[in-house]
Design a protein around this motif. Structure first.
Motif, short mmCIF file in Angstrom:
data_model
loop_
_atom_site.label_atom_id
_atom_site.label_comp_id
_atom_site.label_asym_id
_atom_site.label_seq_id
_atom_site.Cartn_x
_atom_site.Cartn_y
_atom_site.Cartn_z
N ASN A 326 0.83 -1.21 0.00
CA ASN A 326 0.00 0.00 0.00
C ASN A 326 0.86 1.26 0.00
N GLU A 327 1.92 1.24 0.78
CA GLU A 327 2.80 2.41 0.82
C GLU A 327 3.44 2.65 -0.56
N ALA A 328 3.88 1.55 -1.21
CA ALA A 328 4.50 1.71 -2.53
C ALA A 328 3.50 2.22 -3.56
N ILE A 329 2.28 1.67 -3.52
CA ILE A 329 1.25 2.09 -4.49
C ILE A 329 0.92 3.56 -4.32
N TYR A 330 0.72 4.03 -3.11
CA TYR A 330 0.34 5.43 -2.89
C TYR A 330 1.50 6.38 -3.18
N ASN A 331 2.69 5.91 -2.99
CA ASN A 331 3.84 6.75 -3.37
C ASN A 331 3.90 6.95 -4.89
N ASP A 332 3.64 5.89 -5.64
CA ASP A 332 3.62 6.00 -7.10
C ASP A 332 2.49 6.92 -7.57
N LEU A 333 1.32 6.81 -6.96
CA LEU A 333 0.18 7.64 -7.35
C LEU A 333 0.45 9.12 -7.07
N ALA A 334 1.19 9.39 -6.03
CA ALA A 334 1.47 10.79 -5.66
C ALA A 334 2.29 11.49 -6.74
N GLU A 335 3.01 10.74 -7.56
CA GLU A 335 3.87 11.34 -8.60
C GLU A 335 3.17 11.47 -9.95
N GLU A 336 1.92 11.05 -10.12
CA GLU A 336 1.22 11.14 -11.40
C GLU A 336 0.60 12.51 -11.59
N ASP A 337 0.87 13.18 -12.75
CA ASP A 337 0.33 14.51 -13.04
C ASP A 337 -1.17 14.48 -13.27
N GLU A 338 -1.66 13.46 -13.91
CA GLU A 338 -3.10 13.35 -14.18
C GLU A 338 -3.91 13.37 -12.89
N LEU A 339 -3.49 12.56 -11.91
CA LEU A 339 -4.20 12.53 -10.63
C LEU A 339 -4.07 13.87 -9.91
N TYR A 340 -2.89 14.54 -10.05
CA TYR A 340 -2.69 15.84 -9.41
C TYR A 340 -3.64 16.88 -9.98
N ASN A 341 -3.77 16.93 -11.34
CA ASN A 341 -4.64 17.91 -11.98
C ASN A 341 -6.12 17.65 -11.62
N TYR A 342 -6.46 16.37 -11.54
CA TYR A 342 -7.85 16.04 -11.22
C TYR A 342 -8.22 16.51 -9.82
N LYS A 343 -7.36 16.23 -8.84
CA LYS A 343 -7.65 16.65 -7.47
C LYS A 343 -7.63 18.18 -7.36
N LYS A 344 -6.76 18.86 -8.19
CA LYS A 344 -6.70 20.32 -8.16
C LYS A 344 -8.00 20.92 -8.67
N GLN A 345 -8.57 20.31 -9.71
CA GLN A 345 -9.84 20.79 -10.26
C GLN A 345 -10.96 20.64 -9.24
N LYS A 346 -11.02 19.51 -8.59
CA LYS A 346 -12.07 19.29 -7.61
C LYS A 346 -11.92 20.24 -6.43
N ALA A 347 -10.70 20.52 -6.03
CA ALA A 347 -10.49 21.45 -4.93
C ALA A 347 -10.95 22.85 -5.30
N ARG A 348 -10.68 23.27 -6.60
CA ARG A 348 -11.14 24.58 -7.07
C ARG A 348 -12.66 24.66 -7.04
N GLU A 349 -13.37 23.58 -7.45
CA GLU A 349 -14.83 23.57 -7.43
C GLU A 349 -15.38 23.70 -6.01
N ILE A 350 -14.73 23.03 -5.08
CA ILE A 350 -15.19 23.11 -3.68
C ILE A 350 -15.03 24.52 -3.15
#
Length: 367
Positions: A326-350
């Motif tokens: 789980n630690e390895a998987i979440y570390n890899d996800l933290a480095e993906e730009d697509e996931l970063y942009n998606y969470k940034k968009q949702k944060a802007r909407e909130i």
């Protein structure tokens, strides 16, 4: 069938005993028999003790049976929980609380049977105690009535003394006028002169007073004697009312106290007998060497212990591996730009939604 029943009484694993040697089977049958017959003796002792309390056969037998089953279960538990070990001191330490409990059970079982065995002697002691209590009870009741009765008797004696004093006075007056008439005293003139007449009148008046005093005092004395009779009857009634309480002084505690009045040595040996019976299964397991049954039981317990330990270790390793993944998987996800942009968009909407909601609420307040 009987052997298997005694195996069950010993608390042993009957499946293991079926596959053990004859000596092992006989040993545990003996232990089970001791446990069973100890429970029987407990049932008899408790039934007798409770009969002295409730004076009813059915109640005594019912609660005696409950007590016998309780002792049976306790003894079976005590024997079955003693495990053979390689160190004798560990075995003794393990058995010490159970030996203390066995001593307590032996005392409880032996005491009612001692009362039954020494019943005649206990009855004699109780009879003497009842006689002493009867005398003491009568003395206590008498102390309640004696002062009043004594006071009334004193008043009666005073009334009788008044009569005696008046009789003495009247007799003296009688002698005075008689000697006056005879001329032997007073004026010493023979005949019934004026002085004689005066003295005779005094005597007659005193005699009339004496007769009246006798009538009055007799009535008072009769009344006071009636009071004494009433108090005496009341005293006897109170003695009769309280006597059944003394006659019933033969309950369980009274018999135990009476038993303690007897010589202690016979009772002590009876207690030792039941102590030996109660503790014999424990000491037999302590003294006996480690046998076939113990080795097989130890093997089964170790196998179960090993299996449980393996399962615990496996679960711990699975958890550790899963955490690492789980630690390895979440570390890899933290480095993906697509996931970063998606969470940034949702944060802007909130944040926009919060700003709009705040604007609307403030507008309503200002009006």
């Amino acid at each position: 069938m009987l052997k298997q029943f005694f195996w069950m009484c010993s608390g042993a694993d009957t499946d293991i005993l079926q596959q053990s040697s004859k000596s092992e089977q006989t040993k545990f049958a003996g232990i089970g028999g001791t446990v069973f017959f100890t429970a029987v003796m407990a049932f008899i002792a408790a039934s007798y003790a409770l009969y002295t309390v409730f004076d009813n056969y059915f109640t005594a037998i019912f609660f005696g049976l409950v007590w016998g089953l309780l002792i049976f279960n306790l003894d079976r538990f005590i024997v079955s929980t003693i495990k053979k070990q390689d160190n004798k001191w560990k075995e003794v330490l393990q058995a010490t609380p159970r030996i203390i409990l066995a001593i307590i059970i032996a005392v409880v079982i032996s005491k009612p049977l001692e009362m039954k065995i020494f019943e005649k002697e206990i009855n004699q002691v109780l009879l003497e105690q009842k006689n002493d209590l009867t005398l003491a009870n009568k003395a206590q009741i008498a102390n309640q009535f004696t002062p009043e009765i004594t006071t009334i008797q004193t008043e009666i004696e005073q009334l009788k003394q008044e009569i005696a004093t008046k009789e003495t006075e009247t007799n003296a007056l009688y002698n005075t006028y008689i000697t006056e008439a005879e001329g032997t005293a007073g004026t010493k003139l023979l005949g019934k002169g004026p002085v004689y007449k005066e003295k005779r009148d005094k005597h007659d008046a005193a005699l009339a007073e004496l007769q009246q005093l006798k009538l009055d005092n007799k009535a008072k004395i009769t009344e006071k004697e009636s009071q004494i009779a009433s108090l005496t009857i009341l005293q006897k009634e109170q003695e009769t009312t309280t006597q059944p309480i003394i006659d019933g002084f033969d309950g369980l505690m009274a018999r135990i106290n009476a038993l303690n009045e007897l010589p202690w040595l016979p009772s002590f040996f009876i207690f030792l007998l039941f102590l030996a019976i109660e503790t014999s299964p424990i000491f037999s397991k302590l003294i006996a060497p480690k046998g076939e049954y113990d080795y097989k039981l130890n093997d089964i317990e170790n196998a179960v212990k090993s299996w449980v330990t393996q399962k615990e270790n496996q679960r711990a390793n699975v958890l550790k591996t899963d955490t690492t993944l789980n630690e390895a998987i979440y570390n890899d996800l933290a480095e993906e730009d697509e996931l970063y942009n998606y969470k940034k968009q949702k944060a802007r909407e909130i944040l926009q939604f919060q700003a709009d909601a705040f604007y609307k609420s403030q507008k309503k307040i200002i009006g």
